[in-house]
Design an enzyme around this catalytic site. Structure first.
Site, PDB file in Angstrom:
ATOM      1  N   ASP A  14       0.822  -1.213   0.000  1.00 38.95           N
ATOM      2  CA  ASP A  14       0.000   0.000   0.000  1.00 38.95           C
ATOM      3  C   ASP A  14       0.859   1.267   0.000  1.00 38.95           C
ATOM      4  OD1 ASP A  14      -1.955  -1.694   2.492  1.00 38.95           O
ATOM      5  OD2 ASP A  14      -2.195  -1.751   0.317  1.00 38.95           O
ATOM      6  N   GLU A 170     -11.205   0.681  -3.752  1.00 45.40           N
ATOM      7  CA  GLU A 170     -10.466   1.166  -2.569  1.00 45.40           C
ATOM      8  C   GLU A 170      -9.246   1.956  -3.043  1.00 45.40           C
ATOM      9  OE1 GLU A 170      -9.812  -2.585  -0.715  1.00 45.40           O
ATOM     10  OE2 GLU A 170      -8.620  -3.333  -2.365  1.00 45.40           O
TER      11      GLU A 170
HETATM   12  C1  6LW Z   1      -5.765  -1.835   2.307  1.00 44.47           C
HETATM   13  C2  6LW Z   1      -6.707  -1.953   1.160  1.00 44.47           C
HETATM   14  C3  6LW Z   1      -6.580  -3.399   0.849  1.00 44.47           C
HETATM   15  O1  6LW Z   1      -6.155  -0.845   3.209  1.00 44.47           O
HETATM   16  O2  6LW Z   1      -6.101  -4.098   1.886  1.00 44.47           O
HETATM   17  O3  6LW Z   1      -7.099  -5.262  -0.276  1.00 44.47           O
HETATM   18  C4  6LW Z   1      -5.864  -3.205   2.955  1.00 44.47           C
HETATM   19  N1  6LW Z   1      -6.875  -3.927  -0.243  1.00 44.47           N
HETATM   20  O4  6LW Z   1      -6.361  -1.134   0.052  1.00 44.47           O
HETATM   21  C5  6LW Z   1      -4.625  -3.595   3.679  1.00 44.47           C
HETATM   22  O5  6LW Z   1      -3.530  -3.655   2.793  1.00 44.47           O
END
Ligand code: 6LW
Length: 499
Positions: A14, A170
């Protein structure tokens, strides 16, 4: 000149990046580990050095309630008007908050909560002084304006984009380029269907029109050594070129399984004639790519041995949750890291005596010299290759029914194997050989021949088997069922990548 991906190997997922002049700063998630949110610095986007962490105190980062892969999810770093801001989410604490500092090395402020649910918060500072807070919630991307001096919301949150139909929209980030607002997100989940998509509008609140070339980054269904690319952030370099940092994985064996976690990758960004950014070659990236045409600045190579002679632990070292002060010391026995086991074991969701570092290489030789004379039956100290509380391999010195023994233990879900050898008095060197598909364990007692204890497959500690969002940590640890164990003196710790 070429560079190799990942630019930051090991469990550093991330990634978010910002530029101040010709300096680049990058932060990643850190979950249940402490300190939290590692902070990196580069002058050329390829060579990175860690310069600290953004969350250094229990006040900033309380992790007592963090299970495996709990704690700190995705952060975003931005710089505005002389201040660095890092916004993130403690999913096991106050939720969304940011810290700020005038210097990247800190000190960073106490958390400023943003009373908004969701994860993957981001900040956008517009030219008119308005500050926008984006986040992912309920399968969509939302935004509100906030007062950056207090974190208070100035507007209601509104849904601004639902993505292109992939699962779990996200990781939003907002950019303004040539007067248009570009909203980049990730979709498809952080596994093998991961992708980055983008849309644009003439207003920060939309409506957003999706890019006709989406996804602008994805390795889904590609024959590549790199998979799961997504969760990207864009930066315009000081030479005007555009670049993206994003996460990816490097599975070994088949079926694909990866144990290093999600790592940080870099790729060039090109702009299409109709004004859309594309990451890599049509959204595909390679292990070797053309480097940015920025003056190369390499940092001093890290020492392969830590003698624990410094008054503080190096930035690579992390604890599991907030460490009990009495569980570790660099001062009790100068030149040693002393661990004293407490009642928390590696199988518990607590704060054992545990000091570790990410495994950042598929092949490397690791060793530690341990002086330890356990006095309480059942107490132990040693090395662990740790994915989470239910998946770890341990090599330890233990007092078992009055005998000092060496234990090699494999914990794989509900399965556990243990082999025991008598251990001579005196110091021992604990050894771990890591290779892409296995970990081999041995010990070298003082004045004795090396003893092989056994090995374990790396895929049994992989994310695909163990689950979660983290990657393998190699740690020194101690445990004592009665609490406050005998001093386990680690004289040195070696980490030698094998290329
Ligand atoms: C992160 C989100 C995600 O906040 O997993 O699967 C979380 N996507 O973008 C943790 O890496």
């Amino acid at each position: 000149m070429q560079y190799s991906n990942p630019v930051i190997p090991g469990f550093y997922p991330d990634p978010s990046i910002c530029r101040v002049g010709d300096d680049y700063y990058l932060v990643t998630s850190s979950f249940e580990y402490f300190p939290g949110v590692p902070l990196f610095h580069s002058k050329d986007l390829v060579n990175w050095r860690q310069i600290g962490h953004c969350l250094m105190t229990e006040r900033q980062l309380p992790l007592a309630n963090a299970g495996s892969s709990g704690g700190i999810y995705a952060p975003t770093i931005r710089h505005h008007d002389g201040w660095f801001y890092v916004v993130t989410t403690n999913v096991s604490g106050i939720g969304n908050f940011y810290v700020r500092s005038e210097q990247p090395e800190g000190p960073w402020s106490d958390p400023v909560p943003v009373m908004q649910e969701g994860i993957d918060p981001s900040l956008f500072f517009d030219e008119d002084g308005r500050v926008y807070f984006q986040y992912a919630c309920y399968g969509s991307i939302y935004q509100c304006e906030i007062d950056i001096s207090t974190g208070s919301m100035l507007t209601e949150s509104t849904l601004i984009w639902e993505g292109t139909g992939g699962a779990y929209p996200e990781a939003p980030h907002l950019y303004k380029v040539n007067g248009l607002y570009y909203l980049m997100i990730s979709e498809g989940g952080t596994e093998y269907g991961h992708m980055a998509t983008i849309a644009r509008s003439d207003s920060p609140y939309g409506p957003y029109s999706p890019c006709p070339h989406n996804p602008i980054l994805s390795h889904r269904s590609l024959n590549s050594s790199i998979h799961a690319t997504g969760h990207a952030d864009l930066v315009q370099a000081h030479d005007g070129s555009w670049w993206a940092v994003f996460l990816g994985i490097r599975p070994v064996s088949y079926p694909f399984r990866h144990h290093l976690g999600r790592e940080t990758f870099l790729a060039p960004v090109s702009w299409t004639a109709d004004g859309w950014p594309i990451i890599g070659e049509g959204g595909r990236i390679e292990p070797l790519m053309e480097a940015p045409k920025l003056p190369e600045v390499r940092w001093p190579l890290k020492a392969t041995r830590d003698d624990f002679d410094e008054p503080t632990m190096g930035f690579d070292w992390i604890f599991m949750r907030n460490p009990a002060p009495e569980s570790w010391s660099l001062h009790e026995s100068p030149g040693n890291l002393v661990l004293r086991g407490n009642k928390t074991s590696l199988d518990d969701a607590g704060a054992p005596a545990f000091v570790g570092r990410r495994l950042c290489h598929l092949s490397c030789s690791i060793a530690a010299l341990l002086n330890y004379e356990p006095e309480r039956d059942g107490e132990e100290a040693g090395l662990t290759v740790y994915m989470n509380a239910r998946y770890h391999y341990d090599l330890a010195v233990k007092l078992k029914e009055g005998r000092k023994v060496i234990v090699f233990r494999r914990t794989v879900g509900s399965l556990r194997t243990e082999s025991v050898l008598d251990c001579p008095a005196g110091s021992v060197i604990l050894k771990l050989e890591a290779r892409p598909e296995w970990f081999a364990f041995s010990v070298q007692p003082d004045q004795s021949d090396e003893l092989e204890l056994g090995s374990g497959e790396s895929h049994l500690l992989s994310t695909e088997v163990a689950g979660g969002f983290t990657g393998v940590i190699v740690a020194m640890y101690a445990l004592c069922e009665t609490g406050h164990g005998s001093p386990a003196r680690f004289d040195w710790f070696d980490y030698n990548p094998v290329f």
